[in-house]
Design an enzyme around this catalytic site. Sequence first.
Site, PDB file in Angstrom:
ATOM      1  N   TRP A 102      23.501   7.038   7.410  1.00  0.00           N
ATOM      2  CA  TRP A 102      22.341   7.912   7.635  1.00  0.00           C
ATOM      3  C   TRP A 102      22.750   9.323   7.999  1.00  0.00           C
ATOM      4  O   TRP A 102      22.174  10.294   7.494  1.00  0.00           O
ATOM      5  CB  TRP A 102      21.400   7.312   8.684  1.00  0.00           C
ATOM      6  CG  TRP A 102      20.705   6.104   8.120  1.00  0.00           C
ATOM      7  CD1 TRP A 102      20.880   4.806   8.483  1.00  0.00           C
ATOM      8  CD2 TRP A 102      19.754   6.085   7.047  1.00  0.00           C
ATOM      9  NE1 TRP A 102      20.106   3.981   7.711  1.00  0.00           N
ATOM     10  CE2 TRP A 102      19.410   4.726   6.834  1.00  0.00           C
ATOM     11  CE3 TRP A 102      19.168   7.060   6.246  1.00  0.00           C
ATOM     12  CZ2 TRP A 102      18.490   4.337   5.843  1.00  0.00           C
ATOM     13  CZ3 TRP A 102      18.250   6.664   5.266  1.00  0.00           C
ATOM     14  CH2 TRP A 102      17.930   5.334   5.075  1.00  0.00           C
ATOM     15  N   ASP A 176      18.629  11.688  15.141  1.00  0.00           N
ATOM     16  CA  ASP A 176      17.835  10.772  14.330  1.00  0.00           C
ATOM     17  C   ASP A 176      17.898   9.425  15.052  1.00  0.00           C
ATOM     18  O   ASP A 176      18.914   8.731  15.008  1.00  0.00           O
ATOM     19  CB  ASP A 176      18.445  10.686  12.927  1.00  0.00           C
ATOM     20  CG  ASP A 176      17.782   9.610  12.053  1.00  0.00           C
ATOM     21  OD1 ASP A 176      16.855   8.929  12.530  1.00  0.00           O
ATOM     22  OD2 ASP A 176      18.217   9.457  10.890  1.00  0.00           O
ATOM     23  N   LYS A 200      10.809   1.134  11.745  1.00  0.00           N
ATOM     24  CA  LYS A 200      11.823   0.273  12.347  1.00  0.00           C
ATOM     25  C   LYS A 200      11.291  -0.318  13.656  1.00  0.00           C
ATOM     26  O   LYS A 200      11.191  -1.510  13.816  1.00  0.00           O
ATOM     27  CB  LYS A 200      13.128   1.038  12.603  1.00  0.00           C
ATOM     28  CG  LYS A 200      13.616   1.876  11.439  1.00  0.00           C
ATOM     29  CD  LYS A 200      14.051   1.046  10.246  1.00  0.00           C
ATOM     30  CE  LYS A 200      14.219   1.840   8.971  1.00  0.00           C
ATOM     31  NZ  LYS A 200      15.156   2.930   9.007  1.00  0.00           N
TER      32      LYS A 200
HETATM   33  C1  LIG Z   1      15.418   4.010   7.902  1.00  0.00           C
HETATM   34  C2  LIG Z   1      16.118   5.213   8.394  1.00  0.00           C
HETATM   35  C3  LIG Z   1      15.907   6.481   7.830  1.00  0.00           C
HETATM   36  C4  LIG Z   1      15.118   6.672   6.546  1.00  0.00           C
HETATM   37  O1  LIG Z   1      13.819   6.764   6.687  1.00  0.00           O
HETATM   38  P1  LIG Z   1      12.837   6.961   5.443  1.00  0.00           P
HETATM   39  O2  LIG Z   1      11.535   6.775   6.108  1.00  0.00           O
HETATM   40  O3  LIG Z   1      13.155   5.928   4.422  1.00  0.00           O
HETATM   41  O4  LIG Z   1      13.042   8.326   4.934  1.00  0.00           O
HETATM   42  C5  LIG Z   1      16.535   7.564   8.389  1.00  0.00           C
HETATM   43  N1  LIG Z   1      17.375   7.413   9.430  1.00  0.00           N
HETATM   44  C6  LIG Z   1      17.624   6.205   9.978  1.00  0.00           C
HETATM   45  C7  LIG Z   1      18.564   6.104  11.112  1.00  0.00           C
HETATM   46  C8  LIG Z   1      17.003   5.076   9.480  1.00  0.00           C
HETATM   47  O5  LIG Z   1      17.261   3.881  10.013  1.00  0.00           O
END
Ligand SMILES: *Cc1c(COP(=O)(O)O)cnc(C)c1O
Length: 365
Positions: A102, A176, A200
């Site tokens: 990521w 993030d 998530k």
């Molecule tokens: C799932 C995830 C994303 C991606 O998110 P999208 O909604 O598919 O753009 C970004 N960063 C992390 C750490 C993730 O687990």
Amino acid sequence: MSQRPFNFSAGPAVLPESVLRTAAAEMLDWHGSGMGVMEMSHRGKEFQSIHAQALATVRELLQVPSEFHILFMQGGGLGENAIVPLNLSGGGAVDVVVTGAWSQKSLKEAGRYAQARVAASGEAGGFRDIPDPRNWQLRTEAAYVHLCSNETIHGVEFHTLPDLRALGCDAPLVIDCSSHILSRAIDWSRVGLAFAGAQKNIGPAGVTLVFVREDLLDRALPLCPSAFNYRTVADNGSMFNTPPTYGIYIAGLVFDWIRDQGGVAEMERRAIEKAGLLYAALDGSGGFYRNEVAAPARSRMNIPFFLADPALNETFLAGAKERGLLQLKGHKSVGGMRASLYNAMPLDGVRALVDYLQDFAHRHG
Ligand SMILES: *Cc1c(COP(=O)(O)O)cnc(C)c1O
């Protein structure tokens, strides 16, 4: 009603059953309004109250200081990979700590709008550890430093956020935290901006939470789309354009559920217990299973693991499904298996998984 299976998906992921039941009961008529939430104007008093309540609860749960704005946006985590540099970089230097898939994506996307550079990378070691912050190459001119505080695919988690000032860097830290938000407290004194896609640990895909410090609102590049300009979104209370109303409603129900369960501290206690059980089973399997992440960097939320004999993978997954243990297949880039133990995964689900792991190893070992 019979018990639902246990869903270990990395995302979109399991939600608390009581939240789904409440949403089902309110589907046709929210609180006597005669409307379902999807049918309401986002500017009406009903949805305004849903929005205000969700905001207040998440602020309380995460102890978010008043100098941070909380925005409900769209575009997901990958959207923020562009929206953050459009708002914060000024087209200048951005330093990225790469600890897995990521943050690698964040680096690549930031490079389209800014001079993004790797400050440190765990790639040479196969993303099994977090590079020591004392060795990060941080530039004095960096507009911000980006990291992914929980790498969903590689299963690497920051258990403490770095203190950039102590490392001689005055730039704000961007995190993030998509895949572990609300499973632990956030040290806001070390963060300038945090973002999280909802799918998530919060609710349905389509909502993205952004926590942004007041002093970072006015740095957007002129080409930044208005709907993604943090100042514009903040000044309009996340209603510059139509927000993802149903997702905000479900997120609000999840926030209420977390509060009723005992808050983020209780979510963290459970996460430690659940992850501890699973890692102990993997480590105690005599090599039948293995997780390769260095112990201090192991994620509590996303636990990738491998069978010593990959020829057994399909048999393992089929047997798991038969027992009501769903979505254990690892990410295609890594292979093997992955169990995601988000807030809504009950301890009983992890116990059932551990039983299965031991049974399967016994039969095939
Ligand atoms: C799932 C995830 C994303 C991606 O998110 P999208 O909604 O598919 O753009 C970004 N960063 C992390 C750490 C993730 O687990």
